[in-house]
Design a protein around this motif. Structure first.
Motif, short mmCIF file in Angstrom:
data_model
loop_
_atom_site.label_atom_id
_atom_site.label_comp_id
_atom_site.label_asym_id
_atom_site.label_seq_id
_atom_site.Cartn_x
_atom_site.Cartn_y
_atom_site.Cartn_z
N LEU A 233 0.83 -1.20 0.00
CA LEU A 233 0.00 0.00 0.00
C LEU A 233 0.87 1.25 0.00
O LEU A 233 0.56 2.24 -0.68
N TYR A 234 1.94 1.22 0.75
CA TYR A 234 2.88 2.34 0.80
C TYR A 234 3.40 2.65 -0.61
O TYR A 234 3.41 3.80 -1.04
N LYS A 235 3.82 1.61 -1.32
CA LYS A 235 4.35 1.79 -2.67
C LYS A 235 3.26 2.28 -3.62
O LYS A 235 3.54 3.08 -4.53
N ASP A 236 2.03 1.79 -3.43
CA ASP A 236 0.94 2.21 -4.30
C ASP A 236 0.64 3.70 -4.13
O ASP A 236 0.37 4.41 -5.10
N VAL A 237 0.70 4.16 -2.88
CA VAL A 237 0.51 5.59 -2.63
C VAL A 237 1.63 6.39 -3.28
O VAL A 237 1.40 7.45 -3.88
N CYS A 238 2.86 5.88 -3.19
CA CYS A 238 4.00 6.57 -3.83
C CYS A 238 3.79 6.71 -5.33
O CYS A 238 4.11 7.74 -5.92
N LYS A 239 3.24 5.67 -5.96
CA LYS A 239 2.99 5.71 -7.40
C LYS A 239 1.91 6.72 -7.74
O LYS A 239 1.98 7.42 -8.75
N LEU A 240 0.90 6.77 -6.89
CA LEU A 240 -0.22 7.67 -7.16
C LEU A 240 0.13 9.12 -6.86
O LEU A 240 -0.25 10.03 -7.59
N ASN A 241 0.91 9.31 -5.76
CA ASN A 241 1.31 10.68 -5.41
C ASN A 241 2.57 10.61 -4.54
O ASN A 241 2.51 10.29 -3.35
#
Length: 301
Positions: A233-241
């Motif tokens: 989830l941390y990485k997914d947030v990084c990708k999104l913003n």
């Protein structure tokens, strides 16, 4: 609001009075708009429920509800939070399609009220049924926000990579962090006072009563899985913003921003999500520390 004594109560009276007066004025406006609708020959409160925003004359009323809810944020009490949540959930009942963005505000409020299970159910519905292209928002006979007591230990595939709202992905991450902290509190050796504090905090969260957590017989394994889910989830947030996690750790002036329009991945998008979830993160002891470790581990934000 409860005070330690008369002196503190008197010192805070002016600020408290100002906030209450503003709320009272907003409530009067909302009630006036509601009465205007009820006096109209068309009975929108009977035949228009679920589709309010499509009915143009309901929009001043819906906007007045949003203004009232936003004004209530100045009062930092449990009662105020619950009142805000009630307004926001009623907004969704009146308008399923949520043209006003109530669904972005609700997760942070639920988490602050320790309604973590309800929050997870809410987020899962929007990430699954709420993402279906063929879901008919105008059909009020279809199931709506009907997920109850979902398993908070399940994989996060439904959330990652789906380009759902940034505030939702961030809220899912925090719920998973809170579940991790429940297991860590059970597994680690603490002194009696610390354990009692952790136990009282855990018991306040509705998610701790989920059978998948309460009846779990392999805590160490679930801790490993939860850490992996939080990393995903941390990485997914990084990708999104890429701006969000560094701003959560060091918000600075971002909490003063009043951004209304933004593009995906922008600073403005981060500021909106940060203001919706910041207090929920900082009211969860240890949560921001986990994100700090994640930032240090990746070497970037």
């Amino acid at each position: 609001m409860m005070y330690c004594g008369v002196e503190l109560q008197s010192a805070h009276r002016q600020e408290h009075k100002s906030a209450c007066s503003a709320i009272r004025r907003c409530r009067i406006v909302m009630e006036k708009e509601e009465q205007t609708l009820r006096d109209h020959p068309d009975d929108n409160f009977t035949h228009g429920i679920g589709n309010f925003w499509k009915i143009l004359k309901t929009r001043p009323y819906m906007r007045s509800r949003a203004v009232l809810c936003n004004t209530m944020t100045a009062v930092k009490t449990v009662q105020s939070l619950q009142a805000q949540l009630d307004i926001l959930m009623e907004n969704l009942r009146l308008c399923r399609g949520d043209n006003m963005g109530s669904r972005d505000v609700i997760p942070g409020v639920m988490i602050r009220l320790h309604q973590d299970q309800e929050c997870y159910d809410f987020l899962k519905w929007w990430a699954t049924t709420g993402q279906k292209h063929d879901y008919d928002w105008g059909n009020t006979t279809l199931p709506y926000l009907d997920i109850k007591n979902a398993n908070p230990l399940e994989p996060v595939d439904m959330f990652c990579g789906n380009l759902i709202d940034l505030s939702h992905i961030v809220a899912v991450t925090l719920v998973k962090v809170k579940v991790l902290l429940v297991f860590v509190a059970n597994m680690e050796s603490f002194d009696e006072i610390t354990r009692e504090i952790l136990r009282s905090r855990r018991q306040r969260s509705t998610i701790a009563r989920n059978p998948n957590i309460a009846d779990c017989d392999n805590g160490p394994l679930e801790i490993v899985k939860l850490k992996a889910q939080i990393r995903a989830l941390y990485k997914d947030v990084c990708k999104l913003n890429r701006h969000f996690w560094p701003a959560l750790v060091n918000p600075g002036e971002h909490l003063e921003a009043k951004s209304m329009i933004f593009s995906i991945g922008s600073v403005e998008q981060m500021q909106v999500a940060l203001n919706l979830t910041y207090e929920a993160w900082y009211e969860t002891p240890g949560a921001v520390g986990i994100i700090e470790l994640a930032i240090e581990g990746t070497g970037n934000g």
